[in-house]
Scaffold this active site. Structure first.
Site, PDB file in Angstrom:
ATOM      1  CG  HIS A 200       6.924  42.814   1.956  1.00 26.41           C
ATOM      2  ND1 HIS A 200       6.575  43.154   0.721  1.00 26.41           N
ATOM      3  CD2 HIS A 200       7.397  43.878   2.784  1.00 26.41           C
ATOM      4  CE1 HIS A 200       7.391  44.219   0.571  1.00 26.41           C
ATOM      5  NE2 HIS A 200       7.787  44.927   1.730  1.00 26.41           N
ATOM      6  CE  LYS A 202       3.766  46.740   1.742  1.00 25.64           C
ATOM      7  NZ  LYS A 202       4.956  45.909   1.269  1.00 25.64           N
ATOM      8  CG  ASP A 207     -18.798  45.220   4.558  1.00 24.95           C
ATOM      9  OD1 ASP A 207     -18.678  44.945   5.615  1.00 24.95           O
ATOM     10  OD2 ASP A 207     -19.454  46.085   4.068  1.00 24.95           O
ATOM     11  CG  HIS A 385       7.648  51.448  -1.712  1.00 28.96           C
ATOM     12  ND1 HIS A 385       6.325  50.997  -1.272  1.00 28.96           N
ATOM     13  CD2 HIS A 385       8.865  50.866  -0.824  1.00 28.96           C
ATOM     14  CE1 HIS A 385       6.816  49.926  -0.162  1.00 28.96           C
ATOM     15  NE2 HIS A 385       8.055  49.993   0.029  1.00 28.96           N
ATOM     16  CE  LYS A 387       6.713  47.064  -2.636  1.00 30.60           C
ATOM     17  NZ  LYS A 387       7.985  47.496  -2.615  1.00 30.60           N
ATOM     18  CG  ASP A 392       4.091  40.378 -24.687  1.00 32.41           C
ATOM     19  OD1 ASP A 392       4.969  40.988 -24.978  1.00 32.41           O
ATOM     20  OD2 ASP A 392       4.084  39.181 -24.824  1.00 32.41           O
TER      21      ASP A 392
END
Length: 467
Positions: A200, A202, A207, A385, A387, A392
């Site tokens: 999952h 991404k 380089d 979408h 996450k 704090d």
């Protein structure tokens, strides 16, 4: 990311089949995390820089500078101790981090990095689609391969199940090395076969010096922004997708590179062309960053352990934004316990979704959380979408990990933890922008929902472990 398209029923069927297989094999369980927050003077925090571990004096100077940016507080020290207590990759200094909101801004910088690549490009994604954005990426990667830049590409077999074989053949014919993660077809699997285990992540690394990670897949659903009034609708139609990504330069990029290469090796990809995968990395900024990867191959998810521990140590605020929220008992307890300590716990979740089952499974926990004092908001005018988490004001994380069983137990995921008040202020501002486009959910309002909605929640919750 779960796309509600013609493949939807096949993917649901796959989830059910995967669930049956997992049930036969025995269910995994999430770990009980009890971090040891005690730290004596003989155990100074160890940071790493561009040339390896820093001396105690260098580490202290950097930490003193970070503390001095805000009011005198023990919050930063506690979260620093927390990060050091969770075993894993090193805390690295000297990094430059850019916070990226939505697809257009993210894709612009990704294409620029690809265009300027000189040695190699390593790319890993759950979904790449055969659409306008997917073909722009494939064209860009093919051009770089033709220029002598080695491109290595990993895609997930289930996530990209709708993408035709001809799309990937065009990449391989150009010389790009392509790896299908855990193929749906068991006859083509190289590492053993378990359809329930997915990649999952991404991740784009150029380089060995610049990395991009977060929640954004390679798809035209991200072609519209979610805040600008001029881009409320995507060119293809439908609501804009609201997501968060980040770009990072500096020593921590080497840790993300290790994750990519480890996945390639575990999946028994063909031998990679020799390139400078680990160049000498100098200081690029002032951010303290930890790269955290999780895999079903490990005893437990380091991302899960770090998040639970950070919430458990929160003193003032816990701000979560997440697309697929199906909490396990320990996460529920951590959130409710934080409220009991006087912590302001706020969660922004989607008001609409591309996954019916996950959406209603998550909503089945609203009454319990609202009753405990957790504040819940639902983002409107966009399909959420993201996450992300901010705790704090000093502990931030961005990545691919959802707050559900699938991410914590069954998926390869990648996150970055960023420590510091300056980046935390950017995260706070982003959270408040999402909050302004969200509606609060009250307990009184929630208890008046329809019988139909309650039935959907009950049905969806049966499958929460495998969603």
């Amino acid at each position: 990311m779960r796309l509600n398209r013609p493949v939807g029923w096949r993917k649901i069927a796959g989830c059910l089949a995967a669930g049956c297989l997992a049930a036969l094999a025995g269910c995994s369980s999430l770990p009980i995390i009890v971090p040891d927050m005690a730290r004596g003077p003989a155990q100074p925090v160890q940071l790493e820089g561009a040339r390896g571990p820093l001396t105690p004096q260098q580490s202290k100077a950097i930490l003193d500078r970070l503390r001095s940016r805000g009011e005198a507080t023990s919050i930063f020290d506690r979260h620093l101790a927390l990060e050091e207590a969770i075993v894993g990759s090193p805390l690295t200094v000297g990094n430059k981090v850019a916070l990226l909101q939505d697809g257009p801004a993210t894709f612009k910088l990704m294409f620029a990095a690809i265009r300027n690549a000189k040695d190699h490009i390593n790319m890993e994604t759950y979904i790449i689609e055969d659409d306008e954005v997917g073909n722009r990426f494939s064209d860009a990667l093919i051009r770089k391969q033709a220029q002598g830049v080695q491109v290595n590409f990993i895609y997930d077999s289930v996530g990209s199940i709708n993408t035709p074989a001809a799309f990937f053949k065009r990449l391989t014919d150009s010389g790009i090395k392509v790896l299908e993660f855990n193929p749906v077809n068991p006859l083509t699997a190289k590492k053993g076969w378990d359809v329930n285990l997915r990649d999952h992540r991404k991740l784009l690394i150029v380089d060995g010096r610049t990395a991009f990670l977060g929640g954004i897949n390679i798809s035209s659903v991200y072609s519209g922004g979610s805040f600008s009034q001029r881009s409320k609708q995507r060119p293809e139609g439908g609501p804009p997708w609201r997501d968060t990504h980040m770009q990072v330069e500096g020593p921590v990029v080497g840790e993300f590179q290790k994750m990519f290469l480890a996945t390639w090796e575990k999946q028994k990809g063909e031998t990679l062309a020799p390139r400078k995968y680990f160049p000498q990395l100098g200081n690029r900024g002032k951010e303290v960053v930890r790269a955290i990867g999780s895999s079903p191959d490990e005893p437990y998810s380091l991302i899960y352990a770090t998040l639970i521990s950070a919430i458990g140590s929160a003193e003032t605020t816990v701000l979560l934004t997440n697309a697929y929220f199906v909490p396990d008992p320990q996460l529920l307890a951590a959130l409710k316990d934080a409220v009991q300590r006087g912590v302001d716990v706020r969660i922004i979740l989607p008001s609409n979704t591309d996954s019916w089952l996950v959406f209603h499974a998550g909503r089945s926990y609203y009454a319990e959380l609202l009753g405990a004092g957790v504040k819940i908001y639902e983002r409107h005018d966009a399909l959420l979408h993201s996450k992300t988490a901010l705790i704090d004001g000093v502990w931030s994380t961005i990545g691919s990990t959802n707050l559900d069983w699938r991410s914590f137990l069954h998926n390869e995921e990648v996150n970055a933890v960023i420590l510091g008040q300056e980046f935390g202020a950017q995260m706070q501002s982003m959270f408040e922008m999402d909050l302004a486009s969200s509606s609060p959910i009250t307990l009184e309002q929630w208890e008046q929902r329809s019988i139909g909605d309650r039935l959907k929640e009950t049905l969806a919750r049966i499958w929460e472990y495998w969603l």
